[in-house]
Enzyme design. Structure first.
Site, PDB file in Angstrom:
ATOM      1  N   LEU A 194      19.158 -49.113 166.918  1.00  0.00           N
ATOM      2  CA  LEU A 194      20.068 -49.528 167.975  1.00  0.00           C
ATOM      3  C   LEU A 194      21.469 -49.530 167.385  1.00  0.00           C
ATOM      4  CD1 LEU A 194      18.210 -52.524 169.719  1.00  0.00           C
ATOM      5  CD2 LEU A 194      18.402 -50.163 170.520  1.00  0.00           C
ATOM      6  N   ASP A 195      22.436 -48.997 168.121  1.00  0.00           N
ATOM      7  CA  ASP A 195      23.819 -48.985 167.639  1.00  0.00           C
ATOM      8  C   ASP A 195      24.296 -50.407 167.364  1.00  0.00           C
ATOM      9  OD1 ASP A 195      23.834 -46.255 168.015  1.00  0.00           O
ATOM     10  OD2 ASP A 195      24.703 -46.384 170.023  1.00  0.00           O
ATOM     11  N   MET A 196      25.368 -50.500 166.602  1.00  0.00           N
ATOM     12  CA  MET A 196      25.916 -51.808 166.252  1.00  0.00           C
ATOM     13  C   MET A 196      26.270 -52.622 167.497  1.00  0.00           C
ATOM     14  SD  MET A 196      28.924 -52.566 163.488  1.00  0.00           S
ATOM     15  CE  MET A 196      29.085 -54.182 162.715  1.00  0.00           C
TER      16      MET A 196
ATOM     17  N   THR B  13      24.879 -52.224 170.470  1.00  0.00           N
ATOM     18  CA  THR B  13      23.749 -52.298 171.399  1.00  0.00           C
ATOM     19  C   THR B  13      22.865 -53.474 171.021  1.00  0.00           C
ATOM     20  OG1 THR B  13      23.772 -49.902 171.734  1.00  0.00           O
ATOM     21  CG2 THR B  13      21.761 -51.066 172.354  1.00  0.00           C
TER      22      THR B  13
END
Length: 304
Positions: free
Chosen positions: A166-168, A170
Site C-alpha cells: 500500500l502506498d505511503m 494509502t
C-alpha cells in the site's frame, strides 16, 4: 473538499447498512470460491513419469524435493526474490558449503543455514490483518529514514511479510504472513484474488464511465484488466467510489481514476480476498483463524 474524519474508514451509507465485520466473508464483486484443486490424470507417458529425484523420494516415503528458494520462503526466511539475492551473496549454505543456485532441489531444510544460523523447519502458515494508517511505507526499512509499517507493528508479532503493498498515503487492510511462498501465490495476477478499495476523489465522473472500466483499459502503454467500480455517494465535487480489481498493479487505482480526470484525496483498501477490514482500528493487528486460512488456501488449490 470534505473535511477528513477523525478516525477509521467511513462506513457505507444507504440500504446496505454498515460494512461487514472482519472475517472471511466474500468481498463485494468477488468470485465464488473455487472448488478444491484435484490433480489431473496423466495425459501422456511423459506426464506419468515424474522427475527421477521426485519419483525416488515418493517411493521411499520422503518429502518431495523442492527448490531451496521455495523451501526457505515457505519457512518464512524471506520472499523468494530476496532469497535469490541472498544466494548470490553467498549467505546461504548447505552442510557448510555455499549454495550457488536457487534451483537446488532439497527434500528438507536439514543442513541449511542463513548467515551461519541453521534454518528451522517451517511452522504452520500464519496470516494477520493489519489496518495500515497513512504515513507509513510498506517496506522493512527506508534509506531516507521514513517510518515503515514495522515501526507500527506490535513487538511481539512473529517475523511477517506484507502481501502486496500500500502506498505511503494509502490506508486500510494490509495482509501480513509468515510464509513467503503463500505471499508469492497471493500476489500473482494469475491467482486472481480480488482487492476492494474505497476512494474519495475530487472531480466529475458518471456511473457509465465507471462501468466502462469493466472491460479494462490501457494507460501509457500499461494494460489494466477488469475493474468493477461503483459510485457510492457524492458531496459537492467529491465522491466516494468503490473499486474491485484482481491484478493490483502499482498505483493502479490512483492511475485509473486520474485517467478519468479525478484527483484522489483519500484511498482505503477495505478487503483482500475474503478478508475484510471491518471495524479493525487504525494501527491494530488481528490474526486470521487457522481454520479460515486453511479453507481459503484450499479454495486457491493449495492446502496448507
Amino acid at each position: 473538499m470534505e473535511p477528513p474524519k477523525k478516525s477509521g474508514p467511513p462506513r457505507r451509507s444507504g440500504p446496505g447498512g454498515p460494512r461487514r465485520p472482519t472475517g472471511t466473508q466474500t468481498a463485494p464483486g468477488s468470485r465464488p470460491a473455487r472448488p478444491p484443486f484435484r490433480k489431473a490424470k496423466p495425459a501422456s507417458a511423459k506426464a506419468a513419469n515424474p522427475h527421477p529425484a521426485r519419483a525416488a523420494a515418493a517411493a521411499s516415503g520422503k518429502n518431495e524435493p523442492q527448490r531451496i528458494a521455495k523451501l526457505l520462503a515457505r519457512a518464512g526466511v524471506a520472499s523468494r526474490r530476496e532469497i535469490e539475492r541472498m544466494i548470490e551473496e553467498g549467505r546461504i549454505t548447505l552442510n557448510g558449503e555455499a549454495v550457488t543456485t536457487p534451483a537446488t532441489l532439497l527434500a528438507s531444510l536439514h543442513g541449511v543455514a542463513v548467515d551461519g544460523t541453521p534454518v528451522a523447519a517451517p511452522a504452520p502458515t500464519r496470516l494477520f490483518l493489519f489496518h495500515k494508517p497513512t504515513g507509513f511505507l510498506t517496506t522493512e526499512r527506508d534509506p531516507r529514514g521514513r517510518p515503515t509499517i514495522y515501526d507500527k507493528l506490535p513487538a511481539d508479532l512473529p517475523r511477517v511479510m506484507p502481501i502486496g503493498r500500500l502506498d505511503m498515503t494509502t490506508e486500510g487492510l494490509l495482509l501480513l504472513t509468515t510464509d513467503g511462498e503463500f505471499k508469492r501465490q497471493m500476489e500473482l495476477p494469475s491467482t486472481g484474488v480480488p482487492r476492494t478499495y474505497r476512494a474519495r476523489a475530487f472531480g466529475e465522473v458518471s456511473q457509465n464511465q465507471l462501468e466502462d472500466l469493466f472491460d479494462g483499459l490501457e494507460i501509457d502503454g500499461i494494460r489494466y484488466g477488469r475493474i468493477e467500480a461503483n459510485l457510492e455517494r457524492r458531496t459537492g465535487r467529491n465522491q466516494w467510489i468503490e473499486m474491485t480489481l484482481t491484478e493490483g498493479k502499482n498505483r493502479e487505482v490512483r492511475r485509473v481514476l486520474e485517467h478519468l480526470g479525478l484527483q484522489v484525496n483519500r484511498l482505503i483498501r477495505t478487503s483482500y480476498g475474503p478478508f475484510h477490514l471491518g471495524e479493525l482500528a487504525s494501527g491494530a493487528v488481528e490474526e486470521v483463524r487457522q481454520h479460515d486460512l486453511i479453507v481459503f488456501r484450499k479454495s486457491l488449490g493449495k492446502a496448507s
